[in-house]
Enzyme design. Structure first.
Site, short mmCIF file in Angstrom:
data_model
loop_
_atom_site.label_atom_id
_atom_site.label_comp_id
_atom_site.label_asym_id
_atom_site.label_seq_id
_atom_site.Cartn_x
_atom_site.Cartn_y
_atom_site.Cartn_z
CB CYS A 1 -70.77 32.91 -51.69
SG CYS A 1 -71.28 33.95 -53.22
CG HIS A 2 -70.56 30.28 -48.70
ND1 HIS A 2 -71.46 30.37 -49.78
CD2 HIS A 2 -71.30 30.82 -47.46
CE1 HIS A 2 -72.67 30.80 -49.56
NE2 HIS A 2 -72.57 31.12 -48.13
N GLY A 3 -66.08 30.98 -49.99
CA GLY A 3 -64.65 30.65 -49.73
C GLY A 3 -63.94 29.42 -50.44
N PRO B 1 -65.91 24.36 -48.26
CG PRO B 1 -67.48 26.28 -47.64
CD PRO B 1 -65.91 26.02 -48.10
#
Length: 196
Positions: A153-155, A169
């Protein structure tokens, strides 16, 4: 008194048929009663313990279970994976697991009761997505680290102890739920070591 002859065959048949129908009725009444002893879906979702058999797991294998409506990842780590864990401590946000993301009995370098088994919630600590397990191809996300978890999703990236890498994140390591070993082949999720 009547002079009608007694039909013993018919009498036995009626007795047997009545017994069978009565027995079926007893079983029919007992099944819902006994089923009511099992925890309901609501109780399981609220946190009833979940048993997972890990007896046939191979090194590198991941099993997914569900506890409190969340995925739990159980990974059997190989000796090589365990040897590699301390080699990237300097690249982790919380290498010593100082944040309370695990029970006291799992506050060790492996974040586990038994070093070969990682038990962690499969929920990214950034926004709650589900990280994917990468066995042998994790180096494409974190150079020089062959195994780990990647959140698409965001790494965010986590090592094989569920510890989060820097500059992603996710703020915290993966959560290690309360769990214990019933025996060498069975993990009980939801009951802490020493509480069972």
């Amino acid at each position: 008194m009547s002079n009608v002859p007694v039909n013993n065959g018919r009498r036995r048949f009626l007795t047997a048929a009545t017994a069978v129908v009565g027995g079926a009725g007893v079983v029919g009444a007992a099944v819902p009663f006994i089923a009511s002893w099992n925890p309901s879906a609501r109780a399981k979702a609220a946190g009833a313990p979940v048993e997972v058999n890990v007896g046939k797991m191979q090194p590198g294998q991941l099993i997914r279970a569900e506890w409190r409506g969340k995925p739990v990842y159980i990974v059997r780590r190989s000796d090589k994976t365990l040897e590699e864990l301390p080699k990237h401590d300097n690249r982790l946000r919380d290498p010593s697991s100082e944040e309370p993301q695990q029970p006291d009995y799992a506050a060790n370098p492996y974040r586990s009761i038994k070093p070969e088994y990682l038990v962690a919630l499969g929920v990214c600590t950034h926004l709650g997505c589900a990280p994917t397990h990468h066995n042998g191809d994790f180096g494409e996300f974190v150079e020089g680290v062959p195994n780990g978890f990647f959140c698409p999703c965001h790494g965010s990236t986590y090592d094989m102890a569920g510890r989060v890498f820097q500059n992603v994140p996710a703020p915290l390591n993966l959560m290690v739920p309360e769990h214990s070993f019933v025996n060498d082949n069975t993990i009980l999720i939801g009951v802490g070591q020493g509480e069972a």
